[in-house]
Write a protein that holds these residues in place. Structure first.
Motif, PDB file in Angstrom:
ATOM      1  N   PRO A  69       0.909  -1.628   0.086  1.00 34.28           N
ATOM      2  CA  PRO A  69      -0.306  -0.264  -0.072  1.00 34.28           C
ATOM      3  C   PRO A  69       0.839   1.300  -0.256  1.00 34.28           C
ATOM      4  N   GLU A 128     -10.125  13.210   2.288  1.00 32.88           N
ATOM      5  CA  GLU A 128     -10.334  12.102   2.799  1.00 32.88           C
ATOM      6  C   GLU A 128      -9.924  10.772   1.674  1.00 32.88           C
ATOM      7  N   TYR A 129     -10.097  10.824   0.464  1.00 29.44           N
ATOM      8  CA  TYR A 129      -9.900   9.325   0.221  1.00 29.44           C
ATOM      9  C   TYR A 129      -8.187   9.588  -0.833  1.00 29.44           C
ATOM     10  N   VAL A 130      -7.016  10.452  -0.464  1.00 28.09           N
ATOM     11  CA  VAL A 130      -6.063  10.729  -0.290  1.00 28.09           C
ATOM     12  C   VAL A 130      -5.244   9.805   0.292  1.00 28.09           C
ATOM     13  N   SER A 131      -4.486   9.341   0.267  1.00 27.36           N
ATOM     14  CA  SER A 131      -3.892   7.723   0.634  1.00 27.36           C
ATOM     15  C   SER A 131      -2.545   8.718   2.043  1.00 27.36           C
ATOM     16  N   ALA A 132      -2.561   8.112   2.619  1.00 25.59           N
ATOM     17  CA  ALA A 132      -1.817   8.784   3.268  1.00 25.59           C
ATOM     18  C   ALA A 132      -0.072   8.415   3.346  1.00 25.59           C
ATOM     19  N   TYR A 133       0.153   7.094   2.639  1.00 28.34           N
ATOM     20  CA  TYR A 133       1.328   7.386   2.109  1.00 28.34           C
ATOM     21  C   TYR A 133       1.886   7.968   0.173  1.00 28.34           C
ATOM     22  N   SER A 135       2.366  10.756   1.055  1.00 23.97           N
ATOM     23  CA  SER A 135       3.449  11.899   2.125  1.00 23.97           C
ATOM     24  C   SER A 135       4.534  11.894   1.907  1.00 23.97           C
TER      25      SER A 135
ATOM     26  N   GLU B  15      -6.138  -4.178   5.076  1.00 19.87           N
ATOM     27  CA  GLU B  15      -6.274  -4.008   4.105  1.00 19.87           C
ATOM     28  C   GLU B  15      -5.688  -2.615   3.964  1.00 19.87           C
ATOM     29  N   CYS B  16      -6.084  -1.844   4.922  1.00 21.94           N
ATOM     30  CA  CYS B  16      -4.974  -0.764   4.699  1.00 21.94           C
ATOM     31  C   CYS B  16      -2.915   0.079   4.875  1.00 21.94           C
ATOM     32  N   ALA B  17      -2.646  -1.116   5.327  1.00 22.76           N
ATOM     33  CA  ALA B  17      -1.089  -1.244   5.443  1.00 22.76           C
ATOM     34  C   ALA B  17      -0.577  -2.674   5.624  1.00 22.76           C
ATOM     35  N   GLY B  18      -1.723  -3.414   5.105  1.00 21.98           N
ATOM     36  CA  GLY B  18      -0.753  -4.618   4.775  1.00 21.98           C
ATOM     37  C   GLY B  18      -0.920  -5.341   6.432  1.00 21.98           C
ATOM     38  N   LEU B  42       1.550   6.495  10.335  1.00 26.17           N
ATOM     39  CA  LEU B  42       1.345   6.458   8.860  1.00 26.17           C
ATOM     40  C   LEU B  42       0.248   5.120   8.863  1.00 26.17           C
ATOM     41  N   LEU B  45      -2.554   6.680  10.146  1.00 28.64           N
ATOM     42  CA  LEU B  45      -3.892   8.257   9.693  1.00 28.64           C
ATOM     43  C   LEU B  45      -4.367   7.050   8.821  1.00 28.64           C
ATOM     44  N   GLU B  46      -3.473   6.468   7.468  1.00 27.62           N
ATOM     45  CA  GLU B  46      -4.745   5.800   6.593  1.00 27.62           C
ATOM     46  C   GLU B  46      -5.712   5.147   7.002  1.00 27.62           C
ATOM     47  N   SER B  49      -8.464   7.568   8.324  1.00 29.54           N
ATOM     48  CA  SER B  49      -9.403   8.074   6.943  1.00 29.54           C
ATOM     49  C   SER B  49      -9.821   6.967   6.845  1.00 29.54           C
ATOM     50  N   ARG B  53     -14.108   8.057   6.764  1.00 25.08           N
ATOM     51  CA  ARG B  53     -15.305   7.284   5.367  1.00 25.08           C
ATOM     52  C   ARG B  53     -16.274   6.544   5.375  1.00 25.08           C
TER      53      ARG B  53
END
Lengths: 418, 87
Positions: A69, A128-133, A135, B15-18, B42, B45-46, B49, B53
């Motif tokens: 991700p 809000e749909y933009v990945s934190a990664y 960055s 799903e967000c970070a593995g 991070l 944070l992901e 977010s 949603r």
């Protein structure tokens, strides 16, 4: 100077011509071009539609779900290249001093495919749909950082951003680090931005070929040259101080590749100045740095920009340095396209394999090089003893770099040299 | 009203970070610190977010700063859901 020159003890290659060193080298000697229609995005509505894409790269086969991700396509390829380079060198980074291994990569655009997707999310769906990664995943330096984290390489780290020339500049910077006492540096570039954003950025330079026939699209030094085809991939090399490599036995088995014996970079004057381009000065300075004369060079791996004006500059530089038809010149990148900063790093890996096996890989699709260029362009594999190669690279915007490699046997010895 | 469960949260984290770091068979992942699970700031944070949603919660990140484990995060999200006007 050989004691001060870094030795190359490992390489990791991901190229359109192959996943891994051996597949790349076999296909390169076969003249098997990897240029074809773009598949990573729908390029049908763009004026340029061909690329050199790395085939059959399945990131899940190589990387943990944690990394997926947070990584762009080119970062994933770079991480795998780093694994392969260290394995090829027989290096277990955990067994080396914590700060003993540095990382220097080059990048042209950063993780553009990742960034493209997140920008689409931003304007299409909201922040809000933009990945934190996002960055860091887009960032120029991301490959250096991710490689450093993956292998625990905490020596000096850096990134060079000089478009194509970066592939050589990263190796030049690694050489400086080694001369300052660093024992080992993982260096090179794996690059590519196969997405609409990356595509239009390159289209804007008006130097991309618009031909749709893969055999006619990228033909540097050809009378019909009219641009380049972009590609993705590159190579990472393990560079070591010779004494450090010797101490760990890396030079005992004859599997090491050679030395980086010369490097230089120059910058061009402004395009409207009427002054000459500085590719020649870079090449000459790299030879001086290596303590070699033009006659010592066995083969030149050309930048091969593929536009008539740039080809003429390079041909003139080679004529000035070597004389007409004075040195074999090749451009295996005619099989891969120009891989941004990854291309020249791949050329260095290919040159070391050429020195190892005593064969110059061919330039493809250039049946009749323009006679005005007076180049001895190698268009089918040419066998013979090779001791040294000069690799040239130009980055869009005025960057020129040149690098000299010698095989394990070293350059021709000449006691009269300084 | 949809509630967050710890199982669902762990799936979202994945799903967000593995996948997280390997655990002992006796470990209960929902009770372990995110750091022990292998998820950095991070990754969180992901995940936050994504929770905003998916569950329509609207809150300042400060509220999440003290949360250390999936169980605590699940509790916080469900408390926010309970007090949200749309709930």
């Amino acid at each position: 100077m050989s004691g001060a020159d870094p030795v190359v003890t490992g390489m990791g290659v991901l190229a359109p011509t192959g996943l891994g060193r051996d597949e790349h080298w076999t296909n390169t000697l076969d003249g098997a071009s990897a240029i074809g229609p773009v598949t990573r995005f729908d390029a049908d509505r763009y004026p340029s539609r061909l690329a050199g894409e790395v085939p059959r790269f399945v990131p899940e086969e190589h990387l943990s779900s944690r990394l997926l991700p947070q990584t762009d396509h080119m970062t994933r390829m770079a991480l795998v290249a780093s694994d392969w380079a260290l394995a090829d060198a027989g290096v277990d980074p955990a067994a080396l001093p914590e700060y003993g291994v540095g990382v220097v990569t080059a990048a042209s655009a950063g993780g553009f495919e990742f960034g493209h997707r997140e920008l689409e999310n931003l304007w299409g769906r909201g922040p809000e749909y933009v990945s934190a990664y996002q960055s860091f995943a887009w960032f120029y330096a991301v490959n250096t950082g991710q490689i450093s984290i993956r292998h625990g390489l905490r020596g000096p780290a850096g990134v060079l951003v000089t478009e194509q020339a970066g592939g050589l500049d990263a190796l030049g910077q690694a050489r400086r680090d080694l001369r300052r006492g660093q024992r080992m540096v993982l260096a090179g570039a794996v690059d590519g931005s196969p997405c609409p954003w990356g595509w239009v950025a390159q289209l804007s330079t008006a130097r991309m070929s618009r031909r749709t026939d893969p055999t006619r699209a990228y033909r540097p030094f050809d009378p019909e040259a009219d641009g380049y085809v972009p590609g993705e991939g590159g190579a990472l090399l393990v560079l070591e101080r010779e004494d450090a490599a010797r101490a760990r036995g890396a030079l005992d088995d004859g599997r090491w590749y050679g030395r980086i014996t010369g490097y230089a970079s120059t910058f061009d004057p402004p395009p409207d100045s009427g002054r000459r381009a500085n590719l020649l000065r870079a090449a000459r300075a790299a030879l001086d740095d290596a303590g070699l004369r033009p006659g010592d060079i066995s083969v030149v791996f050309a930048d091969a920009a593929g536009t008539r004006a740039e080809d003429a500059v390079e041909a003139e530089a080679l004529r000035s340095l070597f004389g007409p038809y004075g040195v074999p010149v090749t451009a295996p990148k005619t099989m891969t396209g120009r891989l941004s900063s990854g291309g020249p790093a791949l050329d260095v890996a290919t040159a070391l394999l050429a020195l190892r096996d005593g064969v110059i890989p061919p330039t493809v699709n250039v049946a009749r090089p323009l006679p005005d260029h007076t180049l001895d362009l190698v268009t089918s594999p040419r066998r013979g003893p090779l001791s040294t190669a000069l690799i040239l690279a130009r980055g869009h915007g005025g960057f020129n770099s040149a690098l000299v490699v010698a095989g394990p046997g070293g350059p021709p010895s000449d006691p009269t040299q300084p | 009203m949809t509630q967050l469960t710890t199982d669902r949260l762990l799936a979202i984290l994945h799903e967000c970070a593995g996948e997280g770091d390997p655990l002992e068979p006796t470990d209960q992942p929902e009770e372990l610190d995110f750091a022990v699970l292998g998820y950095d700031s991070l990754a969180l944070l992901e995940t936050l977010s994504r929770l905003k949603r998916e569950f329509g919660i609207d809150t300042e990140e400060d509220e999440f700063a003290a949360v250390r484990t999936p169980a605590e995060l699940t509790t916080l999200v469900n408390r926010l859901l309970a007090r949200s006007p749309s709930a």
